[in-house]
Scaffold this motif. Structure first.
Motif, mmCIF file in Angstrom:
data_model
loop_
_atom_site.group_PDB
_atom_site.id
_atom_site.type_symbol
_atom_site.label_atom_id
_atom_site.label_comp_id
_atom_site.label_asym_id
_atom_site.label_seq_id
_atom_site.Cartn_x
_atom_site.Cartn_y
_atom_site.Cartn_z
ATOM 1 N N VAL A 118 -6.560 -2.080 6.507
ATOM 2 C CA VAL A 118 -5.652 -1.635 5.422
ATOM 3 C C VAL A 118 -6.031 -0.320 4.755
ATOM 4 N N VAL A 119 -5.361 0.648 4.527
ATOM 5 C CA VAL A 119 -5.836 1.792 3.758
ATOM 6 C C VAL A 119 -4.815 2.421 2.722
ATOM 7 N N HIS A 120 -5.417 2.938 1.852
ATOM 8 C CA HIS A 120 -4.425 3.696 0.640
ATOM 9 C C HIS A 120 -4.258 2.454 -0.182
ATOM 10 N N VAL A 121 -5.242 1.631 -0.500
ATOM 11 C CA VAL A 121 -5.197 0.616 -1.822
ATOM 12 C C VAL A 121 -6.084 1.048 -2.670
ATOM 13 N N SER A 122 -5.802 0.834 -3.964
ATOM 14 C CA SER A 122 -6.680 1.032 -4.993
ATOM 15 C C SER A 122 -7.795 -0.044 -5.141
ATOM 16 N N PRO B 8 0.909 -1.324 -0.020
ATOM 17 C CA PRO B 8 -0.147 0.088 -0.008
ATOM 18 C C PRO B 8 1.011 1.470 -0.150
ATOM 19 N N GLN B 9 0.202 2.147 -0.506
ATOM 20 C CA GLN B 9 1.196 3.563 -0.541
ATOM 21 C C GLN B 9 1.399 4.079 0.934
ATOM 22 N N PRO C 125 -10.744 3.928 -10.340
ATOM 23 C CA PRO C 125 -10.079 2.760 -9.506
ATOM 24 C C PRO C 125 -8.652 2.796 -9.131
ATOM 25 N N VAL C 126 -7.988 3.552 -9.889
ATOM 26 C CA VAL C 126 -6.426 3.810 -9.545
ATOM 27 C C VAL C 126 -6.133 4.443 -8.405
ATOM 28 N N ARG C 127 -7.058 5.332 -7.753
ATOM 29 C CA ARG C 127 -6.706 6.130 -6.783
ATOM 30 C C ARG C 127 -6.148 5.321 -5.584
ATOM 31 N N ARG C 128 -5.188 5.626 -4.920
ATOM 32 C CA ARG C 128 -4.605 5.228 -3.557
ATOM 33 C C ARG C 128 -4.322 6.126 -2.599
ATOM 34 N N GLN C 129 -4.495 7.391 -2.882
ATOM 35 C CA GLN C 129 -4.138 8.571 -1.815
ATOM 36 C C GLN C 129 -5.371 8.679 -0.918
#
Length: 411
Positions: A256-260, A228-229, A396-400
């Protein structure tokens, strides 16, 4: 009407207090800097908050003369992509603060004079609540910008609570049948949550808790997938993360956080499961098998308290799974509200009978793209912008964004 007026005044004041914390915590250089091409400078967000308040409350509802008629174009989110906003002749930090304060002074007068009658826009205080929700949504966006910002820590919050109930991953079965999805009665619900409608959902199983950091670390180790980011491998088999400028070990029991969306989907396939549909997520969150009705929140119709969910920037990370047993749904699904936005498999579109209100640009212009729906809110989402029917969406690509997920499976 005094109770409604006081409630709206409190919502507006709390949103502004949070905006102030997020913008006075850094110096002017940080305010005007772009910390990621995915995000606006913090000073743009603050002025945009004031401009939306001016457009809807001062000019439209209040019928007042413009405070600043020359800046509407600069703070129109549809005219200027985020990556180009630093090049615009934006208001400076001090000028921005004076502007939003002047707009807010006029808003107080308009709120005091409102009868909350005469049009759909003002009925039940909708437009005032819409502006409070809008500011809180940008506050969460600014919080995400803070996470992307490099430098010393500037934000503080209470530590997350410990788990007080079993947080072991398990699942519950949601039986087949219809339920009431969306709403036609919530006075502050936004257009994409409307209208309420009956939906049939086949029987399925859904995880009782979100996927944790520990779960995801196993997936990364076994598949070679990207972490993850903001995760950092120390080279000795340990994961660390950078959280609002603090370097710390990755807590294995937090969601878990910051996953696309793509990463969440890949994990679900690896686990032999899938992401829930939006309808499945909402049924698991709202449907009461005893009464057959849909609740406003998983725990009932009462607004969120600190015992129910991790919301409102009270903490600066998700809480461990099992930390909010009082917030569980009737079926025993935990932490559906707060902690992390949860990706669903569903594209973002309007419900049957959807009607844009009060403007197309809030929801309708996003229908039909590659956007995927997220549900439930995060630790950075304020309660006014989070309920069992609330819908978020992103590429769907966003991770932030503060996004995680839970898994479901067919029966």
């Amino acid at each position: 009407m005094s109770g409604l007026r006081e409630e709206l005044a409190a919502a507006l004041a709390w949103a502004r207090q949070r905006s102030t914390v997020l913008t006075i915590s850094v110096d002017d250089a940080d305010l005007v800097a772009q910390h990621s091409p995915l995000m606006s400078p913090l000073v743009w967000d603050l002025a945009h908050i004031g401009n939306q308040e001016e457009l809807w409350l001062v000019r439209d509802v209040g019928g007042r003369e413009p405070v600043r008629h020359d800046i509407d174009d600069l703070y129109d989110a549809f005219r200027h992509p985020r990556r180009t906003r630093p090049a615009l002749p934006l208001l400076g930090p001090d000028e921005t603060r004076r502007y939003v304060d002047e707009v807010r002074d006029k808003t107080w007068d308009i709120l005091d004079a409102s009868t909350f009658r005469g049009s759909r826009l003002v009925e039940d205080g909708f437009v005032f609540a819409m502006i409070a929700q809008h500011e809180q949504q940008h506050d969460e966006t600014m919080l995400a910008t803070h996470q992307l910002r490099l430098g010393r820590p500037v934000l503080t919050a209470e530590p997350v609570p410990s788990a007080v109930a079993a947080g072991d991953p398990g699942e519950v079965v949601v039986p087949a049948g219809e339920f009431d999805m969306g709403t036609s009665s919530d006075p502050w619900a936004l257009d994409n949550e409307r209208p309420g409608h009956r939906v049939f959902v086949d029987a399925f199983a859904i995880d009782t808790v979100p996927v944790t950091n520990g779960d995801y670390a196993v997936f990364v180790a076994e598949t070679g997938s990207e972490a993850p980011q903001f995760w950092i491998d120390d080279g000795c088999g340990n994961w660390w993360r950078r959280r609002f400028g603090v370097l710390e070990p990755v807590p294995p029991d937090e969601p878990v956080v910051h996953v696309s969306w793509f990463e969440a989907s890949a994990y679900a396939r690896w686990a032999g499961k899938r992401l829930p549909t939006e309808a499945e997520w909402e049924k698991a969150a709202r449907w009461d098998p005893v009464t057959g009705r849909s609740r406003r929140y998983p725990w009932g119709d009462d607004p969120p308290g600190p015992e129910h969910a991790n919301l409102g920037q009270r903490h600066l990370s998700p809480a461990p799974v099992g930390a909010y047993p009082d917030g569980a749904s009737p079926l025993g699904v935990q932490q559906l509200i707060g902690d992390v936005w949860e990706w669903t498999s569903s594209p973002f579109t309007g419900y049957p009978g959807f009607a844009a209100f009060p403007y197309r640009e809030y929801s309708e212009v996003f229908f039909g793209g590659d956007y995927r729906v997220l549900r439930g809110g995060s630790f950075g989402t304020d309660p006014i912008a989070c309920r069992g029917t609330f819908r978020n969406w992103d590429h769907p690509v966003r991770r932030q964004i503060f996004a995680g997920f839970r898994c479901a499976r067919d029966l």
